[in-house]
Design an enzyme around this catalytic site. Structure first.
Site, PDB file in Angstrom:
ATOM      1  N   ARG A 247       0.802  -1.225   0.000  1.00  0.00           N
ATOM      2  CA  ARG A 247       0.000   0.000   0.000  1.00  0.00           C
ATOM      3  C   ARG A 247       0.832   1.271   0.000  1.00  0.00           C
ATOM      4  O   ARG A 247       0.570   2.197  -0.761  1.00  0.00           O
ATOM      5  CB  ARG A 247      -0.940   0.054   1.218  1.00  0.00           C
ATOM      6  CG  ARG A 247      -2.280  -0.585   0.987  1.00  0.00           C
ATOM      7  CD  ARG A 247      -2.741  -1.217   2.270  1.00  0.00           C
ATOM      8  NE  ARG A 247      -1.802  -2.248   2.638  1.00  0.00           N
ATOM      9  CZ  ARG A 247      -1.885  -3.508   2.231  1.00  0.00           C
ATOM     10  NH1 ARG A 247      -2.900  -3.874   1.506  1.00  0.00           N
ATOM     11  NH2 ARG A 247      -0.984  -4.405   2.575  1.00  0.00           N
ATOM     12  N   THR A 248       1.807   1.332   0.885  1.00  0.00           N
ATOM     13  CA  THR A 248       2.506   2.604   1.041  1.00  0.00           C
ATOM     14  C   THR A 248       3.241   2.965  -0.252  1.00  0.00           C
ATOM     15  O   THR A 248       3.124   4.078  -0.758  1.00  0.00           O
ATOM     16  CB  THR A 248       3.469   2.546   2.242  1.00  0.00           C
ATOM     17  OG1 THR A 248       2.703   2.156   3.387  1.00  0.00           O
ATOM     18  CG2 THR A 248       4.103   3.902   2.507  1.00  0.00           C
TER      19      THR A 248
ATOM     20  N   LYS B 264      26.054  -2.705  -2.240  1.00  0.00           N
ATOM     21  CA  LYS B 264      27.522  -2.558  -2.211  1.00  0.00           C
ATOM     22  C   LYS B 264      27.990  -1.918  -0.915  1.00  0.00           C
ATOM     23  O   LYS B 264      29.172  -1.644  -0.736  1.00  0.00           O
ATOM     24  CB  LYS B 264      27.969  -1.687  -3.384  1.00  0.00           C
ATOM     25  CG  LYS B 264      27.569  -2.230  -4.739  1.00  0.00           C
ATOM     26  CD  LYS B 264      28.011  -1.269  -5.843  1.00  0.00           C
ATOM     27  CE  LYS B 264      27.505  -1.751  -7.193  1.00  0.00           C
ATOM     28  NZ  LYS B 264      27.734  -0.720  -8.227  1.00  0.00           N
TER      29      LYS B 264
ATOM     30  N   ARG C 172      11.354   3.962   3.276  1.00  0.00           N
ATOM     31  CA  ARG C 172      11.000   2.977   4.318  1.00  0.00           C
ATOM     32  C   ARG C 172      12.242   2.165   4.631  1.00  0.00           C
ATOM     33  O   ARG C 172      12.938   1.704   3.719  1.00  0.00           O
ATOM     34  CB  ARG C 172       9.887   2.056   3.830  1.00  0.00           C
ATOM     35  CG  ARG C 172       9.700   0.850   4.747  1.00  0.00           C
ATOM     36  CD  ARG C 172       8.488   0.036   4.419  1.00  0.00           C
ATOM     37  NE  ARG C 172       7.270   0.757   4.757  1.00  0.00           N
ATOM     38  CZ  ARG C 172       6.062   0.222   4.705  1.00  0.00           C
ATOM     39  NH1 ARG C 172       5.900  -1.036   4.330  1.00  0.00           N
ATOM     40  NH2 ARG C 172       4.995   0.927   5.017  1.00  0.00           N
TER      41      ARG C 172
ATOM     42  N   HIS D 104       5.254   6.054  11.531  1.00  0.00           N
ATOM     43  CA  HIS D 104       4.759   5.890  10.153  1.00  0.00           C
ATOM     44  C   HIS D 104       3.739   6.999   9.893  1.00  0.00           C
ATOM     45  O   HIS D 104       2.533   6.758   9.833  1.00  0.00           O
ATOM     46  CB  HIS D 104       4.133   4.501  10.022  1.00  0.00           C
ATOM     47  CG  HIS D 104       3.805   4.071   8.626  1.00  0.00           C
ATOM     48  ND1 HIS D 104       3.813   4.921   7.532  1.00  0.00           N
ATOM     49  CD2 HIS D 104       3.444   2.852   8.134  1.00  0.00           C
ATOM     50  CE1 HIS D 104       3.467   4.243   6.447  1.00  0.00           C
ATOM     51  NE2 HIS D 104       3.241   2.987   6.793  1.00  0.00           N
TER      52      HIS D 104
HETATM   53  C1  NCD Z   1       1.947  -1.026   8.094  1.00  0.00           C
HETATM   54  C2  NCD Z   1       3.438  -0.836   8.235  1.00  0.00           C
HETATM   55  O1  NCD Z   1       4.168  -1.016   7.277  1.00  0.00           O
HETATM   56  O2  NCD Z   1       3.819  -0.455   9.322  1.00  0.00           O
HETATM   57  N1  NCD Z   1       1.549  -1.218   6.774  1.00  0.00           N
HETATM   58  C3  NCD Z   1       1.258  -0.119   6.015  1.00  0.00           C
HETATM   59  O3  NCD Z   1       2.085   0.725   5.775  1.00  0.00           O
HETATM   60  N2  NCD Z   1       0.006   0.010   5.580  1.00  0.00           N
HETATM   61  C4  NCD Z   1       1.406  -2.034   9.008  1.00  0.00           C
HETATM   62  C5  NCD Z   1       1.980  -3.408   8.983  1.00  0.00           C
HETATM   63  O4  NCD Z   1       2.902  -3.712   8.223  1.00  0.00           O
HETATM   64  O5  NCD Z   1       1.472  -4.221   9.747  1.00  0.00           O
END
Ligand code: NCD
Length: 307
Positions: free
Chosen positions: A55-56, A84, A105, A133
Site C-alpha cells: 500500500r505505502t 555494495k 521505508r 509511520h
Molecule cells: C503497516 C506498516 O508497514 O507499518 N503497513 C502499512 O504501511 N500500511 C502495518 C503493517 O505492516 O502491519
C-alpha cells in the site's frame, strides 16, 4: 509556515492546522481528481524502500502518477548500490540530485531522520522500523474525518501488536492533540505499547487504559484499530507463533460492538480480522487504503509547493 520543502518524519512535524490543510486538499482531490491530473508535470518522486510494502509504495507511486508526475526508485535494496554497502547519507544525497521528493521505508528506527539531515529535497518517512509511520496516520485521520466528521470525543481502541506497530505509535501521537479522545490499548502483556508512548500519553493528560480482553472492550469503542503482529521485528519465531493469533475479530465478536463502530486496519491483515467481517458496513479498512492514495496526493503537492 508553509509546507513547501519540509520533511515529514513523524506526525508532530506538522501542526494541527497544517494537517487540516492537507485533509482539506485531499477532500478536494477526491471530489475532483481530474483538476489535479497535471499539477506535478515535470516533477519526480523517488521511492527508497528497504523493506517490503504494498500500500505505502504503490499509493505514493499512484499518487504521483495521478498528479501527472513521474516516479523512480527501488523496492528491493539489493538492486541498488545499497547492496555494495552505500550509506543512507550517500544514497539520499545522490537521489536528491535526481528527484524532487523522496519517500523512504527502512527497517532501522531513525533512518528517515538521518536521511533528512543529508537531503536537499523533502524526505517522507514511510516507516522506520518499529518507530513511526506518519503517512499512515494521515491516512487514518482522513478516514476518521471523512466518515465520522471529527476526532474529538471518540473512544479509540488499538488492538494487537502495540509494541512494534509503528502505525499505532504515530496515530496515538497525532490523536493526543485532539480533545476528549479516549484510548483503550488492547494487547498481550509482551506486546504492550513502548514506555515512551505511555509517557507521551501521561504528559498529555490522556484518558487511557491498557487491557487484555478485546471482547470486553468492544461495546465502548467508536473506532477499533486492529493491527498485525509484526513478525519481522521478533527476535525469535516461537514467540511470534505463540502471540500471532491472540486476537481475531470475527462476526460473532462484532455483535458486541456499536452499530456506528469504525474498524480500521493499516493492512496487511494476516489473521486478526476474519474475512467474514469484510462485508460488514463497519469494516472500513479498504476504504482507508484508498484514502491513503488521496492523502498522499495532497501531501506531495504541499511538500512541492504546488497549488
Ligand atoms: C503497516 C506498516 O508497514 O507499518 N503497513 C502499512 O504501511 N500500511 C502495518 C503493517 O505492516 O502491519
Amino acid at each position: 509556515m508553509e509546507l513547501k520543502g519540509r520533511h515529514l518524519l513523524e506526525p508532530l512535524n506538522f501542526s494541527v492546522a497544517e494537517m487540516d490543510d492537507i485533509f482539506e486538499l485531499a477532500e478536494r482531490i477526491i471530489k475532483n481528481p481530474k483538476n489535479y491530473a497535471e499539477v506535478c508535470k515535470g516533477q519526480l518522486l523517488a521511492t527508497l524502500f528497504y523493506e517490503p510494502s504494498t500500500r505505502t509504495r504503490f499509493s505514493f507511486e499512484a499518487a504521483m502518477l495521478r498528479l501527472g508526475g513521474q516516479v523512480i526508485g527501488f523496492s528491493e535494496p539489493n538492486s541498488s548500490a545499497v547492496a555494495k554497502g552505500e550509506s543512507i547519507a550517500d544514497t539520499i544525497r545522490t537521489v536528491a540530485c535526481y528527484a524532487d521528493i523522496a519517500v523512504m521505508r527502512h527497517p532501522k528506527e531513525g533512518s528517515a531522520i538521518i536521511a533528512s539531515k543529508y537531503s536537499d529535497i523533502p524526505v517522507v518517512n514511510a516507516g522506520d522500523g518499529g518507530h513511526q509511520h506518519p503517512t499512515q496516520t494521515l491516512t487514518d485521520l482522513l478516514t476518521i474525518k471523512l466518515e465520522k466528521g471529527s476526532f474529538e470525543n471518540t473512544t479509540v481502541g488499538l488492538c494487537g501488536d502495540l509494541k512494534f506497530g509503528r502505525t499505532v505509535h504515530s496515530l496515538i501521537r497525532a490523536l493526543l492533540r485532539y480533545k476528549g479522545v479516549k484510548f483503550v490499548l488492547i494487547s498481550p502483556e509482551e506486546l504492550k505499547i513502548p514506555e515512551y508512548v505511555r509517557e507521551e500519553m501521561k504528559r498529555a493528560g490522556a484518558d487511557f487504559e491498557e487491557i487484555l480482553d478485546l471482547k470486553a472492550a468492544l461495546p465502548n469503542l467508536d473506532v477499533l484499530y486492529m493491527t498485525r503482529v509484526q513478525r519481522e521485528r521478533f527476535f525469535n519465531e516461537a514467540d511470534y507463533i505463540r502471540l500471532k493469533d491472540t486476537y481475531i475479530l470475527d462476526k460473532a465478536k462484532l455483535s458486541h460492538a456499536k452499530e456506528s463502530l469504525m474498524i480500521l486496519h493499516p493492512l496487511p491483515r494476516v489473521n486478526e480480522i476474519s474475512t467474514d467481517v469484510d462485508s460488514d458496513p463497519r469494516a472500513t479498512y479498504f476504504r482507508q487504503a484508498k484514502n491513503g492514495m488521496f492523502v498522499r496526493m495532497a501531501l506531495i503537492m504541499k511538500l512541492l509547493g504546488i497549488e
